[in-house]
Structure formats: C-alpha cells, structure tokens
Design a protein around this motif. Structure first.
Motif, PDB file in Angstrom:
ATOM      1  N   TYR A  93      37.485  -4.455  -6.521  1.00  0.00           N
ATOM      2  CA  TYR A  93      37.325  -4.914  -5.140  1.00  0.00           C
ATOM      3  C   TYR A  93      38.635  -5.481  -4.619  1.00  0.00           C
ATOM      4  CZ  TYR A  93      32.267  -4.493  -5.744  1.00  0.00           C
ATOM      5  OH  TYR A  93      31.001  -4.008  -5.959  1.00  0.00           O
ATOM      6  N   GLU A  94      39.047  -5.035  -3.425  1.00  0.00           N
ATOM      7  CA  GLU A  94      40.215  -5.643  -2.805  1.00  0.00           C
ATOM      8  C   GLU A  94      39.809  -6.998  -2.240  1.00  0.00           C
ATOM      9  OE1 GLU A  94      44.096  -4.369  -0.177  1.00  0.00           O
ATOM     10  OE2 GLU A  94      42.389  -3.004  -0.317  1.00  0.00           O
ATOM     11  N   ASN A  96      39.255  -9.599   0.215  1.00  0.00           N
ATOM     12  CA  ASN A  96      39.218  -9.733   1.667  1.00  0.00           C
ATOM     13  C   ASN A  96      38.821 -11.162   2.027  1.00  0.00           C
ATOM     14  OD1 ASN A  96      36.432  -9.867   1.236  1.00  0.00           O
ATOM     15  ND2 ASN A  96      36.072  -7.745   1.888  1.00  0.00           N
ATOM     16  N   ASP A  97      38.662 -11.434   3.307  1.00  0.00           N
ATOM     17  CA  ASP A  97      38.384 -12.802   3.750  1.00  0.00           C
ATOM     18  C   ASP A  97      37.053 -13.312   3.200  1.00  0.00           C
ATOM     19  OD1 ASP A  97      40.754 -12.879   5.136  1.00  0.00           O
ATOM     20  OD2 ASP A  97      39.866 -12.411   7.094  1.00  0.00           O
ATOM     21  N   HIS A 122      45.519 -13.773  -4.418  1.00  0.00           N
ATOM     22  CA  HIS A 122      45.706 -13.592  -2.965  1.00  0.00           C
ATOM     23  C   HIS A 122      47.000 -14.253  -2.494  1.00  0.00           C
ATOM     24  CE1 HIS A 122      44.794 -13.445   1.332  1.00  0.00           C
ATOM     25  NE2 HIS A 122      45.044 -14.749   1.383  1.00  0.00           N
ATOM     26  N   THR A 360      34.527  -2.564  -1.196  1.00  0.00           N
ATOM     27  CA  THR A 360      34.600  -3.642  -0.206  1.00  0.00           C
ATOM     28  C   THR A 360      33.554  -4.696  -0.519  1.00  0.00           C
ATOM     29  OG1 THR A 360      35.391  -2.120   1.507  1.00  0.00           O
ATOM     30  CG2 THR A 360      34.451  -4.225   2.237  1.00  0.00           C
TER      31      THR A 360
END
Length: 372
Positions: A93-94, A96-97, A122, A360
């Motif tokens: 998983y990248e 993300n916020d 991050h 995602t």
C-alpha cells in the motif's frame, strides 16, 4: 519496462519495536545495512503516546544512517511497518493521507510502536521526493467467510498474525519449488515470542488464529485459547479484564507458568529435569501440532507444504517434533529467523518494477459483517 525491472532499486525499511527500531537498506536483494537502533526505555516512557515518540526515534535513526554513510535522499522508496491500520487484504500500500492519519492515532484500537513505521517512512519520502509504502500490515485480513463465524450472533472472528513474515516465508518457499505463491496451498507458522499458524490458499491467508485476542496455542508470552467458563471464573475471583488482556499478549504462556519468556531457557530447564518446564514445553509442542493440523483441515486436506519460520524454528527439537507429528500431512520445511526487513523491501521492489500494482488504503475494514 525491461530496463525498469533490471534496476537494483535502493529501498530503506523501518520496523519499530518496543525499545528499538530495525532499519534496513537494500539495493536489489542485497542488504547494504541492517541495524537495530536501540532507544532509551526511560526516554520512551516520558512520551504520552506512541506517535509522540516520532521526533526522538527519527533523530536516532538519522544518526544511525549517517554513521553508516547512508544518504536517505539516494533511495528509490521507503517502507514502514504498518501498525494502527484497519483490516485490509494483503499487498503493498502506498502511504496516503488516510493511512497516515490512521497510523498516527492507531485507528484499529491497538497502540503499538509499529504505528511509527508509516510515519517515519512518509517523512523520509517527503524529503526525498519518493514514494512510501506499507507491506502486508499486521491487520492483514483475507479470511474466508466460514473462518469468520462463531456461535454467537454478531460476534465474528478477527485474526492478528505475523502476516508480513508468514507471507514472505510462503513466497520464498514457492520460489524454491519453482512455483508461485498463488499456485500453492500451505500451512505457514511463525514461531517466536508469539506463535502464528495460518492457512494459505492460492496466495491468500484464508484462516489463522487471533494471537492478540487469546486464540490458538500458547506461546512464550501468550496464554493461547482458554475455556470461556474458566475465564469467567478468573474474573469472579478478582482478576481484571486488563490483566487478562495482558495475558493474551505479554504475561501469559511461559511467562505466567515459569516466569520467563525465553524458550531456550525453558528447553534447558526441561532437559535438566525441571518437571514444570518439561510439561510447559511439551504442551507448547502438542498445541502447535494441533494448530497445524487444524489449518490443514481448513485447506480441505490439500497441503503442498508446512513451513516453520521465526526464532524458535532454530530449535531442532521443535522442528523434529513437527516433522514427526505432521509429516503425514505434508513435507515440513524450516526457515529459521524472520524475513521482515527483506519482505518489506521485496514488496516495494515488486511495485517499483511493475510486477505488482500498489493498493490504495481506504480505511474501510475488509469485513463489514454479513447481510442476512
């Protein structure tokens, strides 16, 4: 695409533990650096929560990288252990916020230093202008529907396992056979301070034990499955739910029975004639056999291999016992130690090379209950 796949990507991985952080730098499959960065326990105790430790841990990690002559800005990607996340299917998983927010606050309700993994990855990635990933986080959930069921309406099973090491062990074993993980049915075990036993069907971890919730076999620090009526008796006798939850994760198993979490000490005491140590050690082996065979049943009896990873897989007595009691199910192969740093780097490498697409993180749990 061929040129991309040939590249030896440089990847930095971060795996925070209770009083240390494991840091690795990989170029292709070669480790340029693997170091356990120790943190002062007294300093850690001054922070109100896990995420508040971030600046202190970052400082010590950056010092270790500088000492090793490693420049984070030369990395192609960064990977952090994915604590605090909601249950998701396995994969890479990248960050993300949403993922970052859940890691910061421990959205799954479990406060663990692994929450710092995505946060540190991050921050380093932002500075370098490169991506940050999480690979097979602790709350990986690929259970089949029947594995979720209990005999109480509205109560479902959830699993917490050493998913990262379990899946990497399976991937490596498949490669050694000239096969793909997605082609095999395997019973995969991580045998350490906590013990995970899991069933893998064609690339998905379809069943296993909740080693945070008090399921499965006992382990050096965990009580394992207990009769519900006996747990109620303990509560009636004055034990608190806080105490019992700690027995599920930290103070059960060998710790409660023998006052130690060191499996090597227990084996040594058993060999020297300590009857209590012998009984506890043999009970762990007995329960491990039962758990492995149960997972074989979950796979319908079709098992291509039984795999043993984790620190206790260095024990010849344990491996021999599993071979003697479970070889009739499938061949038993030991992969002593753990591959967590390598697994994190491998997940990012598969994405960077185009072999695998990043997933995602939505924050929505995989399982939402049944409709009927």
């Amino acid at each position: 695409m061929a040129d991309v796949k040939k590249r030896d990507f440089r990847i930095l991985v971060i795996n925070p533990g209770s009083t240390s952080t494991k840091v690795g730098v990989f170029e292709g499959e070669r480790a340029l650096m693997e170091k356990t960065v120790d943190h002062d326990a007294a300093t850690l105790s001054t922070f109100a929560g896990v995420s508040e430790q971030m600046p202190y841990r970052m400082e010590t990690i950056m010092s270790a990288l500088a000492e090793a002559g490693i420049d984070p800005n030369t990395m192609d990607a960064f990977v952090g252990r994915g604590g605090g996340l909601m249950p998701v299917e396995g994969g890479t998983y990248e960050v993300n916020d949403t993922l970052l927010d859940h890691a910061r606050r421990g959205a799954n309700g479990v406060q663990h230093p692994a929450q710092l993994g995505p946060q540190i990855a991050h921050e380093l990635a932002q500075a370098a202008g490169k991506p940050a990933f999480v690979v097979n986080p602790p709350d990986t959930d690929e259970l089949c529907d029947l594995a979720r069921m209990t005999g109480v309406k509205g109560v479902y099973r959830h699993v917490h396992l050493h998913a990262l090491n379990l899946k990497e062990t399976a991937i490596r074993h498949a490669a050694s056979m000239g096969r793909r993980y997605e082609e095999l049915d395997l019973v995969v075990c991580h045998v350490g301070g906590g013990i995970s036993v899991s069933a893998h069907h064609l690339g998905r971890m379809v069943d296993g034990y909740d080693i945070v919730g008090g399921e499965g076999m006992m382990a050096p620090t965990r009580c394992g499955g207990l009769p519900v009526a006996e747990v109620l008796n303990l509560i009636d006798a004055g034990r608190t739910t806080t105490e019992l939850r700690r027995m599920c994760m930290k103070t059960g198993g060998f710790v409660d029975l023998l006052g130690t979490s060191d499996a090597r000490e227990v084996q040594s005491r058993a060999a020297a004639g300590d009857a209590a140590a012998r009984r506890a050690w043999d009970a762990l082996l007995y329960q491990l056999t039962k758990a492995i065979c149960a997972m074989a049943g979950a796979l319908g009896g079709h098992v291509d291999g039984i795999l043993l990873g984790g620190g206790m897989a260095h024990s010849a007595e344990l491996v021999d016992h599993v071979r003697q009691t479970c070889d009739w199910v499938a061949p038993v192969t030991a992969y002593p130690g753990e591959f967590e740093l390598e697994a994190m780097a491998a997940g990012a490498r598969r994405v960077l090379s185009g072999e695998e697409r990043p997933k995602t993180y939505t924050g929505v749990p995989v399982f939402q209950g049944f409709d009927d």
